[in-house]
Write a protein that holds these residues in place. Structure first.
Motif, PDB file in Angstrom:
ATOM      1  N   THR A 172       0.837  -1.087   0.003  1.00 19.67           N
ATOM      2  CA  THR A 172      -0.117  -0.016  -0.021  1.00 19.67           C
ATOM      3  C   THR A 172       0.814   1.212   0.154  1.00 19.67           C
ATOM      4  OG1 THR A 172      -0.194  -0.007   2.335  1.00 19.67           O
ATOM      5  CG2 THR A 172      -2.093  -1.091   1.177  1.00 19.67           C
ATOM      6  N   TYR A 173       0.135   2.144  -0.368  1.00 19.30           N
ATOM      7  CA  TYR A 173       1.426   3.721  -0.566  1.00 19.30           C
ATOM      8  C   TYR A 173       0.607   4.789  -0.055  1.00 19.30           C
ATOM      9  CZ  TYR A 173      -1.919   4.593  -4.540  1.00 19.30           C
ATOM     10  OH  TYR A 173      -2.676   5.067  -5.485  1.00 19.30           O
ATOM     11  N   THR A 174       1.238   5.766   0.001  1.00 24.59           N
ATOM     12  CA  THR A 174       0.765   7.052   0.702  1.00 24.59           C
ATOM     13  C   THR A 174       1.487   7.999  -0.241  1.00 24.59           C
ATOM     14  OG1 THR A 174       0.194   6.544   2.738  1.00 24.59           O
ATOM     15  CG2 THR A 174       0.452   8.998   2.421  1.00 24.59           C
ATOM     16  N   ALA A 175       0.805   8.806  -1.033  1.00 21.93           N
ATOM     17  CA  ALA A 175       1.324   9.797  -1.959  1.00 21.93           C
ATOM     18  C   ALA A 175       0.393  10.952  -2.352  1.00 21.93           C
ATOM     19  CB  ALA A 175       1.770   9.173  -3.210  1.00 21.93           C
ATOM     20  N   THR A 176       0.940  12.141  -2.599  1.00 24.04           N
ATOM     21  CA  THR A 176       0.045  13.126  -3.236  1.00 24.04           C
ATOM     22  C   THR A 176       0.085  12.935  -4.651  1.00 24.04           C
ATOM     23  OG1 THR A 176       1.730  14.806  -3.173  1.00 24.04           O
ATOM     24  CG2 THR A 176       0.307  14.557  -1.150  1.00 24.04           C
ATOM     25  N   GLY A 177      -0.910  13.488  -5.498  1.00 25.45           N
ATOM     26  CA  GLY A 177      -0.803  13.446  -7.044  1.00 25.45           C
ATOM     27  C   GLY A 177      -1.227  12.096  -7.511  1.00 25.45           C
ATOM     28  N   TYR A 178      -0.630  11.958  -8.356  1.00 35.12           N
ATOM     29  CA  TYR A 178      -0.748  10.366  -9.325  1.00 35.12           C
ATOM     30  C   TYR A 178       0.760   9.889  -9.754  1.00 35.12           C
ATOM     31  CZ  TYR A 178      -5.056  13.118  -9.986  1.00 35.12           C
ATOM     32  OH  TYR A 178      -6.255  13.757  -9.592  1.00 35.12           O
ATOM     33  N   PRO A 179       1.035   9.049  -8.629  1.00 36.30           N
ATOM     34  CA  PRO A 179       2.313   8.210  -8.785  1.00 36.30           C
ATOM     35  C   PRO A 179       2.061   7.096  -9.556  1.00 36.30           C
ATOM     36  CG  PRO A 179       1.294   7.652  -6.755  1.00 36.30           C
ATOM     37  CD  PRO A 179       0.205   8.579  -7.151  1.00 36.30           C
ATOM     38  N   SER A 180       3.238   6.941 -10.216  1.00 38.68           N
ATOM     39  CA  SER A 180       3.417   5.541 -10.757  1.00 38.68           C
ATOM     40  C   SER A 180       3.955   4.708  -9.704  1.00 38.68           C
ATOM     41  CB  SER A 180       4.575   5.773 -11.690  1.00 38.68           C
ATOM     42  OG  SER A 180       4.261   6.835 -12.852  1.00 38.68           O
ATOM     43  N   LEU A 181       3.678   3.299  -9.963  1.00 40.05           N
ATOM     44  CA  LEU A 181       4.003   2.212  -8.986  1.00 40.05           C
ATOM     45  C   LEU A 181       4.631   1.195  -9.734  1.00 40.05           C
ATOM     46  CD1 LEU A 181       0.477   2.173  -7.418  1.00 40.05           C
ATOM     47  CD2 LEU A 181       2.385   3.243  -6.600  1.00 40.05           C
ATOM     48  N   PHE A 182       5.703   0.785  -8.946  1.00 43.26           N
ATOM     49  CA  PHE A 182       6.589  -0.414  -9.587  1.00 43.26           C
ATOM     50  C   PHE A 182       6.771  -1.575  -8.524  1.00 43.26           C
ATOM     51  CE2 PHE A 182       8.450   2.553 -12.906  1.00 43.26           C
ATOM     52  CZ  PHE A 182       8.092   3.561 -12.136  1.00 43.26           C
ATOM     53  N   TRP A 183       7.212  -2.741  -9.125  1.00 46.42           N
ATOM     54  CA  TRP A 183       7.783  -3.901  -8.315  1.00 46.42           C
ATOM     55  C   TRP A 183       9.174  -4.125  -8.889  1.00 46.42           C
ATOM     56  CZ3 TRP A 183       6.626  -6.071  -3.848  1.00 46.42           C
ATOM     57  CH2 TRP A 183       5.367  -5.902  -3.366  1.00 46.42           C
ATOM     58  N   TYR A 184      10.220  -4.046  -7.905  1.00 52.99           N
ATOM     59  CA  TYR A 184      11.442  -4.584  -8.522  1.00 52.99           C
ATOM     60  C   TYR A 184      11.510  -5.847  -7.736  1.00 52.99           C
ATOM     61  CZ  TYR A 184      12.706  -0.044 -10.658  1.00 52.99           C
ATOM     62  OH  TYR A 184      12.723   1.089 -11.461  1.00 52.99           O
ATOM     63  N   VAL A 185      12.741  -6.719  -8.532  1.00 53.57           N
ATOM     64  CA  VAL A 185      12.936  -7.800  -7.681  1.00 53.57           C
ATOM     65  C   VAL A 185      14.579  -7.691  -7.692  1.00 53.57           C
ATOM     66  CG1 VAL A 185      12.886  -8.833  -9.864  1.00 53.57           C
ATOM     67  CG2 VAL A 185      12.818 -10.405  -7.911  1.00 53.57           C
ATOM     68  N   GLN A 186      14.937  -8.527  -6.424  1.00 54.00           N
ATOM     69  CA  GLN A 186      16.463  -8.466  -6.202  1.00 54.00           C
ATOM     70  C   GLN A 186      16.822  -9.730  -5.964  1.00 54.00           C
ATOM     71  OE1 GLN A 186      17.972  -6.430  -2.582  1.00 54.00           O
ATOM     72  NE2 GLN A 186      19.811  -5.827  -3.883  1.00 54.00           N
ATOM     73  N   THR A 234      -5.540   2.466  -2.634  1.00 51.59           N
ATOM     74  CA  THR A 234      -4.064   2.935  -2.516  1.00 51.59           C
ATOM     75  C   THR A 234      -3.299   1.527  -2.440  1.00 51.59           C
ATOM     76  OG1 THR A 234      -3.918   3.345  -0.089  1.00 51.59           O
ATOM     77  CG2 THR A 234      -4.234   5.194  -1.635  1.00 51.59           C
ATOM     78  N   SER A 235      -3.480   0.696  -3.037  1.00 48.15           N
ATOM     79  CA  SER A 235      -2.939  -0.688  -3.212  1.00 48.15           C
ATOM     80  C   SER A 235      -2.094  -1.072  -4.546  1.00 48.15           C
ATOM     81  CB  SER A 235      -3.528  -1.701  -2.651  1.00 48.15           C
ATOM     82  OG  SER A 235      -4.820  -1.964  -3.547  1.00 48.15           O
ATOM     83  N   PHE A 236      -1.235  -1.747  -4.407  1.00 52.21           N
ATOM     84  CA  PHE A 236      -0.627  -2.418  -5.665  1.00 52.21           C
ATOM     85  C   PHE A 236      -0.132  -3.674  -5.245  1.00 52.21           C
ATOM     86  CE2 PHE A 236       0.725  -2.038  -9.901  1.00 52.21           C
ATOM     87  CZ  PHE A 236       2.137  -2.164 -10.124  1.00 52.21           C
ATOM     88  N   HIS A 237      -0.896  -4.786  -5.031  1.00 47.28           N
ATOM     89  CA  HIS A 237      -0.457  -6.091  -4.521  1.00 47.28           C
ATOM     90  C   HIS A 237      -0.005  -6.674  -5.646  1.00 47.28           C
ATOM     91  CE1 HIS A 237      -2.588  -4.441  -1.049  1.00 47.28           C
ATOM     92  NE2 HIS A 237      -3.669  -4.952  -1.304  1.00 47.28           N
ATOM     93  N   LEU A 238       1.050  -7.600  -5.460  1.00 44.61           N
ATOM     94  CA  LEU A 238       1.747  -8.604  -6.481  1.00 44.61           C
ATOM     95  C   LEU A 238       1.223 -10.058  -6.275  1.00 44.61           C
ATOM     96  CD1 LEU A 238       4.215  -8.716  -8.462  1.00 44.61           C
ATOM     97  CD2 LEU A 238       5.735  -9.376  -6.345  1.00 44.61           C
ATOM     98  N   GLU A 239       0.925 -10.636  -7.322  1.00 45.27           N
ATOM     99  CA  GLU A 239       0.569 -11.832  -7.221  1.00 45.27           C
ATOM    100  C   GLU A 239       1.074 -12.717  -8.440  1.00 45.27           C
ATOM    101  OE1 GLU A 239      -4.320 -10.886  -5.857  1.00 45.27           O
ATOM    102  OE2 GLU A 239      -3.885 -11.231  -8.074  1.00 45.27           O
ATOM    103  N   LYS A 240       1.160 -13.999  -8.249  1.00 47.87           N
ATOM    104  CA  LYS A 240       1.609 -14.915  -9.109  1.00 47.87           C
ATOM    105  C   LYS A 240       0.759 -16.156  -8.727  1.00 47.87           C
ATOM    106  CE  LYS A 240       5.203 -17.311 -11.537  1.00 47.87           C
ATOM    107  NZ  LYS A 240       6.849 -17.172 -11.778  1.00 47.87           N
ATOM    108  N   GLY A 241       0.258 -16.774  -9.898  1.00 48.37           N
ATOM    109  CA  GLY A 241      -0.709 -18.072  -9.582  1.00 48.37           C
ATOM    110  C   GLY A 241       0.131 -19.257  -9.121  1.00 48.37           C
ATOM    111  N   SER A 242       1.407 -19.627  -9.548  1.00 53.71           N
ATOM    112  CA  SER A 242       1.966 -20.699  -9.375  1.00 53.71           C
ATOM    113  C   SER A 242       3.563 -20.447  -9.149  1.00 53.71           C
ATOM    114  CB  SER A 242       1.861 -21.546 -10.531  1.00 53.71           C
ATOM    115  OG  SER A 242       2.680 -22.684 -10.095  1.00 53.71           O
TER     116      SER A 242
END
Lengths: 113, 117
Positions: free
Chosen positions: A24-38, A71-79
Motif C-alpha cells: 500500500t502507498y501514501t502519496a499526493t498526486g498521481y504516482p507511478s507504481l513499480f515492483w522490483y526484484v532483487q 491505494t494498493s498495488f499487490h503483487l500476485e502470481k498463480g504458481s
C-alpha cells in the motif's frame, strides 16, 4: 511525505503455490507504481509497473493492479517456482517532475521444492 | 533492456581514506542518475539525484561534502565517499533514467559493497 508499506517477510511457499505480497502507498498526486526484484547477489531489476489507476502491470507470470481507491498495488502470481526466490520491493515515483523512487522495506520470498 | 554497471563491485578500505564508485549506463544516455544506500535487510534509501552537467540534489540528512557526486557525462556518474568511516559501510546502488526513452523507469546497477575498517 510519500511512503510505501509492504508486508513483512519472509514469505515461505511451496512450489506451485499462489503468491500475494501486499503493498500500500501514501502519496499526493498521481504516482507511478513499480515492483522490483532483487535476486541473491544481484542488483534490482524492474519486474512490472503501472502508471495510472486501474492499470495492470504483468511480467513473467506476476501481476499487480493499481488500485487508487484502496491505494494498493499487490503483487500476485498463480504458481511460484523455486527460481522466484528473491526479495521483492514495491516502489512509487511521485511524478510531476519528481522521479526519485520511494521504496518499501522489501519482502523476502522463499520457495521450497 | 537497459544495462547499468557499477565499479567496483566491492571495496575494502581503511578509515580515513576516500573511495570512488562509478556508475555507467552502457547502452543508453542517462539524463538523470540516482544514488541509493541499502543497509543489510533494509530497503533502499535515496541519497541524491544527479542530472548531467549540474549539481546533485541531496536528500535531507545526507552530507554533500562527504558524498561527492559528479555526473560529467550522459553515461557516467561517480560517487566519492570522502574520509570514509566504519559507519559508511553499506551497499551503494545507482540507477539511471532517461524520461524521453522510458518514462519514469529507472534501471539499476548491481551495487557496490563498501566495507570500511
Amino acid at each position: 511525505g510519500d511512503s510505501v508499506t509492504q508486508m513483512e517477510g519472509p514469505v515461505t511457499l511451496s512450489e506451485e503455490a499462489f503468491l500475494t505480497i501486499n503493498c500500500t502507498y501514501t502519496a499526493t498526486g498521481y504516482p507511478s507504481l513499480f515492483w522490483y526484484v532483487q535476486y541473491p547477489g544481484e542488483g534490482l531489476q524492474l519486474l512490472l509497473k503501472a502508471t495510472k489507476a486501474d492499470d495492470k502491470g504483468s511480467n513473467k507470470g506476476f501481476e499487480a493492479t493499481y488500485r487508487k481507491e484502496t491505494t494498493s498495488f499487490h503483487l500476485e502470481k498463480g504458481s511460484v517456482q523455486v527460481s522466484d526466490s528473491a526479495v521483492y520491493f514495491c516502489a512509487l515515483s511521485p511524478g510531476e517532475g519528481r522521479r526519485a523512487l520511494t521504496f518499501g522495506s522489501g519482502t523476502r520470498l522463499q520457495v521450497q521444492p | 533492456g537497459a544495462v547499468v554497471s557499477q565499479h567496483p563491485s566491492w571495496v575494502i578500505c581503511k578509515s580515513g581514506t576516500s573511495v570512488k564508485i562509478e556508475c555507467r549506463s552502457l547502452d543508453f544516455q542517462a539524463t538523470t542518475m540516482f544514488w541509493y544506500r541499502q543497509f543489510p535487510k533494509q530497503s533502499l534509501m535515496l541519497m541524491a539525484t544527479s542530472n548531467e552537467g549540474s549539481k546533485a540534489t541531496y536528500e535531507q540528512g545526507v552530507e554533500k561534502d562527504k558524498f561527492l557526486i559528479n555526473h560529467a557525462s550522459l553515461t557516467l556518474s561517480t560517487l566519492t565517499v570522502t574520509s570514509a568511516h566504519p559507519e559508511d559501510s553499506s551497499f551503494y546502488i545507482c540507477s539511471a533514467s532517461n524520461p524521453g526513452l522510458a518514462g519514469e523507469t529507472q534501471y539499476f546497477g548491481p551495487g557496490t559493497r563498501l566495507l570500511v575498517l
